[in-house]
Enzyme design. Structure first.
Site, PDB file in Angstrom:
ATOM      1  NE  ARG A 260      -5.262  16.859  52.430  1.00  0.00           N
ATOM      2  CZ  ARG A 260      -5.206  17.276  53.690  1.00  0.00           C
ATOM      3  NH1 ARG A 260      -6.279  17.207  54.459  1.00  0.00           N
ATOM      4  NH2 ARG A 260      -4.098  17.761  54.197  1.00  0.00           N
TER       5      ARG A 260
ATOM      6  CE  LYS B  86      -2.984  12.750  51.396  1.00  0.00           C
ATOM      7  NZ  LYS B  86      -1.832  11.841  51.595  1.00  0.00           N
TER       8      LYS B  86
ATOM      9  CG  HIS C 290       1.272  11.113  55.276  1.00  0.00           C
ATOM     10  ND1 HIS C 290       1.238  12.464  55.542  1.00  0.00           N
ATOM     11  CD2 HIS C 290       1.119  10.999  53.931  1.00  0.00           C
ATOM     12  CE1 HIS C 290       1.081  13.135  54.409  1.00  0.00           C
ATOM     13  NE2 HIS C 290       1.001  12.269  53.429  1.00  0.00           N
TER      14      HIS C 290
ATOM     15  CB  SER D 187       4.018  20.375  51.931  1.00  0.00           C
ATOM     16  OG  SER D 187       4.118  20.905  50.650  1.00  0.00           O
TER      17      SER D 187
ATOM     18  CE  LYS E  41       5.827  12.404  51.552  1.00  0.00           C
ATOM     19  NZ  LYS E  41       4.513  11.985  52.057  1.00  0.00           N
ATOM     20  CB  THR E  42       8.310  13.813  46.325  1.00  0.00           C
ATOM     21  OG1 THR E  42       7.061  13.890  47.014  1.00  0.00           O
ATOM     22  CG2 THR E  42       8.087  13.186  44.963  1.00  0.00           C
TER      23      THR E  42
ATOM     24  CG  ASP F 279       1.222  10.501  50.126  1.00  0.00           C
ATOM     25  OD1 ASP F 279       1.969  11.271  50.764  1.00  0.00           O
ATOM     26  OD2 ASP F 279      -0.018  10.612  50.130  1.00  0.00           O
TER      27      ASP F 279
ATOM     28  NE  ARG G  67      -0.933  18.024  45.447  1.00  0.00           N
ATOM     29  CZ  ARG G  67      -0.355  17.414  46.468  1.00  0.00           C
ATOM     30  NH1 ARG G  67       0.268  16.261  46.298  1.00  0.00           N
ATOM     31  NH2 ARG G  67      -0.360  17.957  47.666  1.00  0.00           N
TER      32      ARG G  67
END
Length: 648
Positions: free
Chosen positions: A175, A311, A330, A348, A352-353, A367, A432
């Site tokens: 981004r 986003k 988020h 990141s 979290k994932t 997410d 990704r």
């Protein structure tokens, strides 16, 4: 399942008759010849014709009986989206390819070049087309059709050995938050967070309209699984890969929902292949991501990174949902077999994932979520997973989700057999995969759940001074939510291995629209009302900072998360730490008790205290930008949040 059905229908080859016939032929397995005179006619038989693409019939408009009237409404809706400065309405759109039969599905043309092409054209008196060149408008194509479009028209598109579509996003592989602009008008100038620390950089309406002039694939989809707060979004994009990406990431409408889609609530124009004019007012580079909240539109120029669309819509939800008293978050979200929901916040590299993906629990989403008066809902219809160093052993669910229909961004693969090398960072480290959420076996469809019981804030503390787990009161939850802390390890090219503190307000500073304290106050209010507990979990270092200590074992972190889910930690005995004032449990089943208080694991206690004070100072410095903001008529809440931070 399909294999078993096939076996039941046909358990072997057809029996071959071997007795001699009069013509001396052993057996005749020929079929009736096809009635095709040319190769084109043969191909036309190969493709089974489906009905015309599902039209839209405005929600508050009468449902027309004939197919032609329905098609006309759909075309007028898309035409309105493509209206511009030079045309009060959009271009003339024609259903079907005029060069073929009129019933050809799914292709819409805009053309005024050749007279003979108008033989099948419905005439709309209110639509003019004085400024648009010949353009195809392809509407809600299927993944298979988008594969064909990408491979035919977009260099750098390949089918990998797993069946996923590998694509390149061009020069931008992440981004561009500094190129995001929001139109500042009478309303937004008062409502939004502007100035120091804010992600909202202003632009004016005129520049926005100049940037809005291009694009060709059209997706009509939904955001938010909550049926009471579902948003209709239209994505107009110039690349097939972008269309497939959004097909995966948004919620896919049924044919019936498409038929009643009507006018979208928000429209994205993604012409990322084209640069913006750097000399236009407010532009600082050839990349520009512009949001106009009054027009309910977003424009993307000069970047082909698909995540900008995802986003951008998330930023929109951060504006619209709080105005409905719904909190946009988020976070990852999962649910236990007994209906206990947990939210996972983390930047990141915090896990979290990994931690929200749990085979013993249902995945609501990875997410983006909303928390309303009746529970939580996923905003999206898909997952956008990092692929760097992906392996079947470590992340089996993500590995298995990379199949036909999945978009792989910027990965490197072996030229001949097309096997992806997930460890290769040649294009970017930010590789990704985007896939529909139903590709994850334990996904909860529809992606909604009851009110959360636990709010887990994850930090990978490379300084090694935060406890592996702390129980937070409401003020502390707000403080650490606004801080959004993790620590990265700096690049090692020059031998620098000092940790670097990173703060991102509300664990997603680039996407919030209001001041962070607004979201924090809403979070605390909902947690208090529903009896949810806040937790700070450190997935980083213990026994010293990066370089001297060691990373907390994932197995121990998983035990901690399990103890949160089960409610075991609510009944533990707690000790309060100095400086941060965190409540840490004395024991957790399956976790060595000595690691629960970080001071125990450091051989040099003075170094520990020194590092603890250093991190506390970094927290204080980061929080300075938020202290001048008042909620309501007094600053009581701001003072209360500030008091919950480090104290020394």
């Amino acid at each position: 399942m399909g294999l078993n059905n096939g076996m039941a229908m046909n358990n072997g080859l057809a029996k071959i008759e071997t007795q001699k016939l009069k013509e001396e032929i052993c057996h005749d397995d020929s079929a009736v010849p096809v009635k095709a005179q040319t190769l084109e006619e043969l191909h036309s038989l190969q493709v089974k014709k489906s009905g015309p693409n599902t039209p839209m019939t405005g929600i508050q408009q009468p449902v027309f009986g004939s197919e032609a009237d329905k098609n006309k409404q759909q075309l007028e809706s898309i035409s309105a989206s493509l209206a511009s400065l030079t045309r009060e309405t959009g271009p003339k759109l024609v259903k079907g390819d005029p060069a073929k039969q009129p019933e050809t599905p799914r292709v819409v043309h805009a053309s005024h070049q050749h007279q003979h092409q108008h033989q099948h054209t419905p005439q709309f008196s209110n639509i003019t087309d004085s400024a648009l060149k010949f353009t195809h408008i392809l509407y809600n194509l299927s993944p298979a059709e988008l594969y064909e479009q990408a491979i035919q028209n977009e260099k750098g598109s390949f089918i990998t050995s797993s069946g996923a579509l590998a694509t390149l996003s061009g020069a931008k592989t992440g981004r561009s938050p500094r190129d995001k602009r929001v139109v500042k008008d009478e309303t937004t100038s008062q409502e939004l967070w502007w100035g120091k620390g804010s992600p909202n950089i202003e632009m004016d309406e005129k520049t926005f309209l100049i940037n809005r002039e291009r694009a060709v694939y059209v997706n009509d989809q939904f955001l938010n699984w909550d049926p009471m707060n579902k948003l209709k979004v239209r994505i107009v994009s110039a690349r097939a890969y972008h269309s497939l990406f959004m097909h995966n990431m948004c919620i896919r409408p049924t044919p019936e929902e498409l038929e009643n889609f009507g006018t979208p609530d928000f429209t994205i124009y993604n012409a990322g292949k084209f640069p913006c004019n750097r000399y236009t007012h407010y532009m600082t580079s050839s990349t520009s991501i512009d949001i106009n909240l009054a027009r309910k539109e977003m424009v993307i120029l000069g970047t082909q990174y698909a995540g900008e669309m995802k986003k951008g819509l998330f930023s929109l939800m951060h504006y619209l949902m709080p105005k409905r008293q719904i909190l946009s978050l988020h976070s990852g979200c999962n649910m236990g077999k007994d209906g206990d929901v947990a939210l996972f916040f983390g930047l990141s590299g915090t896990g979290k994932t990994t931690l929200s993906t749990d085979h013993n629990r249902y995945l609501i989403g990875d997410d983006e979520h909303c928390w309303s008066d009746h529970g939580v809902s996923n905003i999206e219809g898909g997952c956008y997973a990092k692929c760097i160093d992906l392996s079947r052993e470590k992340e089996p669910d993500i590995w298995n989700a990379i199949k036909f229909g999945t978009v792989l961004e910027n990965v490197v693969f072996e030229e001949h057999i097309r096997e992806v090398d997930y460890s290769d960072k040649s294009v970017t480290e930010n590789t990704r995969a985007a896939y529909p959420i139903e590709y994850i076996p334990n996904a909860k469809i529809p992606c909604v759940g009851p009110h959360p019981k636990n709010v887990i804030l994850l930090a990978c503390d490379a300084f090694g001074v935060l406890p592996p787990v702390s129980k937070l009161n409401l003020a502390q939850t707000m403080y650490h939510f606004i801080s959004g802390y993790t620590a990265l390890v700096a690049g090692t090219e020059d031998g620098i291995k000092e940790p670097t503190a990173t703060f991102s307000a509300c664990f997603g500073a680039a996407f919030i629209m209001f001041h962070p304290t607004k979201y924090a106050a809403m979070l605390a209010e909902k947690m208090q009302k529903q009896g949810a507990t806040g937790w700070l979990v450190n997935t980083g270092w213990s026994g010293g900072s990066y370089g001297s200590g060691s990373r907390i074992k994932l197995a121990h972190t998983r035990k901690i998360i399990d103890a949160i889910h089960s409610g075991e930690l609510l009944n533990a005995n707690y000790t309060k730490t100095e400086v941060f004032g965190l409540e840490i449990p004395n024991e957790i089943k399956g976790v060595p008790s000595e690691i629960l208080d970080p001071v125990n694991t450091w051989p040099n206690k003075n170094s520990y205290k020194e590092t603890l004070l250093k991190l506390g100072g970094l927290f204080k410095k980061n929080f300075e930008v938020f202290t001048n903001h008042k909620i309501g008529t007094d600053s009581n809440l701001t003072d209360e949040i500030l008091a919950a931070g480090p104290n020394f």
